[in-house]
Structures are given as C-alpha cells and as structure tokens.
Write an enzyme that holds these catalytic residues in place. Structure first.
Site, PDB file in Angstrom:
ATOM      1  N   ARG A 107       1.417  -1.217   0.102  1.00  0.00           N
ATOM      2  CA  ARG A 107       0.242   0.418  -0.308  1.00  0.00           C
ATOM      3  C   ARG A 107       1.278   0.869  -0.268  1.00  0.00           C
ATOM      4  O   ARG A 107       1.784   1.048   1.277  1.00  0.00           O
ATOM      5  CB  ARG A 107      -0.765   0.020   1.283  1.00  0.00           C
ATOM      6  CG  ARG A 107      -1.496   1.152   1.910  1.00  0.00           C
ATOM      7  CD  ARG A 107      -3.092   1.451   2.010  1.00  0.00           C
ATOM      8  NE  ARG A 107      -3.654   0.744   1.749  1.00  0.00           N
ATOM      9  CZ  ARG A 107      -5.530   0.473   2.467  1.00  0.00           C
ATOM     10  NH1 ARG A 107      -4.804   1.392   4.150  1.00  0.00           N
ATOM     11  NH2 ARG A 107      -6.402   0.289   2.501  1.00  0.00           N
ATOM     12  N   HIS A 134      -7.791   1.383  -5.715  1.00  0.00           N
ATOM     13  CA  HIS A 134      -7.601   0.046  -5.034  1.00  0.00           C
ATOM     14  C   HIS A 134      -8.099  -1.268  -5.494  1.00  0.00           C
ATOM     15  O   HIS A 134      -9.731  -1.566  -4.994  1.00  0.00           O
ATOM     16  CB  HIS A 134      -8.975   0.869  -3.800  1.00  0.00           C
ATOM     17  CG  HIS A 134      -8.695   0.214  -2.868  1.00  0.00           C
ATOM     18  ND1 HIS A 134      -7.661  -0.858  -2.737  1.00  0.00           N
ATOM     19  CD2 HIS A 134      -9.593   0.717  -1.081  1.00  0.00           C
ATOM     20  CE1 HIS A 134      -7.826  -1.224  -0.978  1.00  0.00           C
ATOM     21  NE2 HIS A 134      -8.943  -0.347  -0.228  1.00  0.00           N
ATOM     22  N   GLN A 137     -10.475  -4.192  -3.197  1.00  0.00           N
ATOM     23  CA  GLN A 137     -11.604  -3.403  -2.636  1.00  0.00           C
ATOM     24  C   GLN A 137     -12.808  -3.669  -3.423  1.00  0.00           C
ATOM     25  O   GLN A 137     -13.718  -4.969  -3.682  1.00  0.00           O
ATOM     26  CB  GLN A 137     -11.555  -2.028  -2.217  1.00  0.00           C
ATOM     27  CG  GLN A 137     -12.451  -1.657  -1.846  1.00  0.00           C
ATOM     28  CD  GLN A 137     -12.829  -1.926  -0.202  1.00  0.00           C
ATOM     29  OE1 GLN A 137     -12.181  -1.942   0.172  1.00  0.00           O
ATOM     30  NE2 GLN A 137     -14.378  -2.769   0.234  1.00  0.00           N
ATOM     31  N   ASP A 225     -17.348   6.831  -0.464  1.00  0.00           N
ATOM     32  CA  ASP A 225     -16.029   6.979   0.173  1.00  0.00           C
ATOM     33  C   ASP A 225     -16.140   7.862   0.749  1.00  0.00           C
ATOM     34  O   ASP A 225     -16.826   9.426   0.511  1.00  0.00           O
ATOM     35  CB  ASP A 225     -14.985   6.281  -0.780  1.00  0.00           C
ATOM     36  CG  ASP A 225     -13.759   6.475  -0.332  1.00  0.00           C
ATOM     37  OD1 ASP A 225     -13.669   6.023   0.997  1.00  0.00           O
ATOM     38  OD2 ASP A 225     -12.758   5.907  -1.072  1.00  0.00           O
ATOM     39  N   CYS A 266     -16.264   1.682   0.961  1.00  0.00           N
ATOM     40  CA  CYS A 266     -15.007   0.573   1.784  1.00  0.00           C
ATOM     41  C   CYS A 266     -15.072   0.179   2.627  1.00  0.00           C
ATOM     42  O   CYS A 266     -13.965  -0.322   3.561  1.00  0.00           O
ATOM     43  CB  CYS A 266     -14.179   1.050   1.162  1.00  0.00           C
ATOM     44  SG  CYS A 266     -13.191   2.990   1.091  1.00  0.00           S
ATOM     45  N   ARG A 294     -12.927  -8.849   1.200  1.00  0.00           N
ATOM     46  CA  ARG A 294     -11.631  -9.151   1.319  1.00  0.00           C
ATOM     47  C   ARG A 294     -10.852  -9.722   1.966  1.00  0.00           C
ATOM     48  O   ARG A 294      -9.870 -10.440   1.165  1.00  0.00           O
ATOM     49  CB  ARG A 294     -11.738  -7.195   2.433  1.00  0.00           C
ATOM     50  CG  ARG A 294     -11.952  -5.888   2.105  1.00  0.00           C
ATOM     51  CD  ARG A 294     -11.377  -5.562   0.578  1.00  0.00           C
ATOM     52  NE  ARG A 294     -10.145  -5.211   0.945  1.00  0.00           N
ATOM     53  CZ  ARG A 294      -9.102  -4.238   0.894  1.00  0.00           C
ATOM     54  NH1 ARG A 294      -9.808  -2.744   1.976  1.00  0.00           N
ATOM     55  NH2 ARG A 294      -8.413  -4.670   0.988  1.00  0.00           N
TER      56      ARG A 294
HETATM   57  N1   CP Z   1     -11.117  -0.457   2.929  1.00  0.00           N
HETATM   58  C1   CP Z   1      -9.499   0.131   2.934  1.00  0.00           C
HETATM   59  O1   CP Z   1      -9.253  -0.717   2.564  1.00  0.00           O
HETATM   60  O2   CP Z   1      -9.789  -0.723   5.042  1.00  0.00           O
HETATM   61  P1   CP Z   1      -7.714  -0.326   5.788  1.00  0.00           P
HETATM   62  O3   CP Z   1      -7.725   1.058   4.970  1.00  0.00           O
HETATM   63  O4   CP Z   1      -8.600  -0.173   6.691  1.00  0.00           O
HETATM   64  O5   CP Z   1      -6.922  -1.151   4.961  1.00  0.00           O
HETATM   65  N1  NVA Z   2     -10.135   6.576  -0.747  1.00  0.00           N
HETATM   66  C1  NVA Z   2      -9.864   6.060   0.206  1.00  0.00           C
HETATM   67  C2  NVA Z   2     -10.031   4.349   0.495  1.00  0.00           C
HETATM   68  C3  NVA Z   2      -9.300   3.810   1.601  1.00  0.00           C
HETATM   69  C4  NVA Z   2      -9.539   2.595   2.127  1.00  0.00           C
HETATM   70  C5  NVA Z   2      -8.381   6.783   0.492  1.00  0.00           C
HETATM   71  O1  NVA Z   2      -7.642   6.707  -0.102  1.00  0.00           O
HETATM   72  O2  NVA Z   2      -8.028   6.830   2.078  1.00  0.00           O
END
Ligand code: CP
Ligand code: NVA
Length: 308
Positions: A107, A134, A137, A225, A266, A294
């Site tokens: 990530r 992502h 997700q 989101d 998400c 997930r």
């Molecule tokens: N939805 C998601 O990716 O959550 P986290 O940021 O907690 O991993």
């Molecule tokens: N759009 C959000 C998703 C988190 C899972 C971010 O990137 O912070």
C-alpha cells in the site's frame, strides 16, 4: 507467476475465476474459527511481505489472516521503518525482498512506486491501494453485490462524492464486469479523465451527472467513500466538506434509487459526513459484508498470483 496491479490489466475471465475461487473457499470454511487452516494449504512454506506506507485496518488484518488460513506466514512492515524510496531505491528494495519472501503486497502513495516494485521484484506484487486505484476493494465489492443480488452485469452503479482511487477501480471494473457506471460529484472532483476515456473507448457506459438526485434514479448500487483520502492534503478538507455536503448519502437520496438498491462504502466511514448512520446501519447497507469479503477475495488473488 502473476502480479495483481489493476483490474484493467487483467482479463475478465481471470477476474471471474478469482471471484469463483473466493466464493468456493468462503463456503468451504463455513463453521471454522477465523484462525483455522483451509483444507488446501496453498501458502504452506510461503512468506508474504505486507508493506504499508499509509494506515490500514482492513487490508492489513485481512491479508495477514488470509495468509495464515492458507498455511503461510506474513510480516507487516511499515514503509517508514524501511529504506523504501528514502536511502535505497525501490528497485533495489524489490530485488532484496525477492530473496526473502514469496509474495509482496504494498500500500503506497504514488502508482510509480507500485510499478517499480513490480518491475524489479521476481515474486508477485499485489496492489493494496495507491493514490490512483484500490483493486482488491472492488473485487470484494463485486463479490458482495453478486452474493446479495446475482450478476452485476447490466446493473446501474452510482458513485456519489469524490472521484478518487476507489472510484477509479470501480470504473475499471465496469468494463470487465459489464455494468453501467454513473459518477455524481462536483466537477472539480471528477474521476481521472484518462480512466473514464479508456473505459468509454471499450464501450462501457459511463455518465457524469452532477445533480445527485437525477444520478441515483434507478440505481442498483450506490457507493460512496470518504471526502478526504489519505493522500489528500489536509488543507483541502474544509472546502471538500462544503462542496460535498449536497452529496451526502442519506435516507431521502436512497429512496430515489431502486427499492432493493444496495449501499456500499469501502470503510473507514466518517459517519454523518459522506453517509448518514441511518443508511450505513440500514437494511440496504452491505458494508460489513464488503469488509469480510476482502479476506476471501484476497486469498483467491494470492492463490492466482502464485499458481497462475
Ligand atoms: N477499505 C480499506 O482498504 O480499509 P483499510 O484502509 O482499513 O485497509
Ligand atoms: N479513498 C480512501 C480509501 C481508503 C480505504 C483513501 O485512499 O484514503
């Protein structure tokens, strides 16, 4: 060996096979405790690096638990504790990690970090979120939709709010899974024009409708989101809240969609900002099923990466 970098890079039949595998293993685990091993220990003898340059609850824990269920071992490493990109190149980090582990999930911020890692690693790399996309997700979201309502093909999916990374992966998925996609948000927060153009060029129906009441008419699925993503500067927060307030998903908005429309997020959610608690906790919401899936879908992704 295969990377899982983005939904638009993978054949639709392969994505469908991943979802089928995820459903199969999910069913096979019915009644088992969370830490019990799967019958088929696909990751036995495998070490997985889970690298995080941003915070995470779901991705971190679902990957770690998934690896354990598949008989493997994982190590969670925060980007700031490594030399990644500061003191050592991403390419060299990828080469070194490939001597220790069998699979890398990362990530990160810039997509270029993910791509460089994938280019120089000799083991599969999985995208656990970048500023741009992502994909894990959205695989979980498609699985969740289909568990509740059957095939997502031909359905009207309406994204409400900021055209961010999660939205981008939904647009990639619209082409692969054959659903219509509507974005509704302020013009300056439109999703990436290149991603929209690429999907349209493949014949996917994508509409941008700023009037949210019109956009959600006839929706089979409404998705939102957070208004401010982890990569966004805190300085945009006040303006975003002002601009996006008309795009809050509440009960009144939901009544304009189909009566059996699902609501997805998400998570993490900012209750009573982008979505009211009444919608989040209401009968149309499947947010915790998304979170559970997930785990199942990422296990299928890891298997696909290694066995393909
Ligand atoms: N939805 C998601 O990716 O959550 P986290 O940021 O907690 O991993
Ligand atoms: N759009 C959000 C998703 C988190 C899972 C971010 O990137 O912070």
């Amino acid at each position: 060996m295969q990377n899982f970098l983005d939904i638009d890079q993978i054949e639709a039949s392969e994505l469908r096979a991943i979802l089928d595998q995820a459903s199969h293993t999910k069913k096979a685990r019915a009644g088992l405790t969370r830490g019990a091993l799967d019958v088929e220990k696909v990751l036995e003898g495998h070490m997985v690096a889970l690298i995080f340059e941003k915070p995470s609850t779901r991705t971190r824990i679902s990957f770690a638990v998934g690896v354990q269920q598949m008989g493997g071992e994982s190590m969670v490493i925060s980007g700031s504790e490594m030399h990644l990109g500061h003191g050592e190149t991403i390419a060299d980090t990828a080469r070194v990690l490939s001597r220790y582990v069998d699979l890398i999930m990362i990530r990160t911020f810039e997509e270029s970090t993910l791509l460089e890692m994938a280019e120089h690693a000799s083991v599969p790399v999985i995208n656990g979120l970048t500023n741009r996309t992502h994909p894990c997700q959205i695989m979980a979201d498609i699985m969740t939709y289909e568990e509740h309502r059957g095939s997502i093909s031909g359905k009207r999916v309406v994204w409400v709010g900021d055209g961010n990374n999660v939205c981008a992966s939904f647009i990639h998925a619209a082409d692969k899974f054959g659903f219509d996609f509507v974005f509704s948000g302020p013009e300056n927060l439109d999703p990436s024009l290149s991603i929209v153009a690429a999907a349209k060029s493949k014949g996917t129906k994508i509409e941008l409708i700023s009037d949210v009441s019109v956009a959600v008419e006839g929706a089979d699925l409404i998705v939102t989101d957070t208004w401010v993503s982890m990569h966004d500067s805190k300085a945009v927060s006040a303006l975003r809240h002002k601009q996006l307030a008309p795009y809050r998903v509440d009960d009144a908005l939901l009544t304009k969609a189909k009566p059996d429309a699902l609501f997805m997020h998400c998570l993490p959610a900012h209750r009573d900002e982008e979505v009211t608690s009444s919608v989040l906790d209401g009968p149309n919401s499947v947010v915790f099923d998304e979170a559970e899936n997930r785990l199942h879908v990422q296990k299928a992704i890891m298997r696909w990466c290694l066995l393909k």
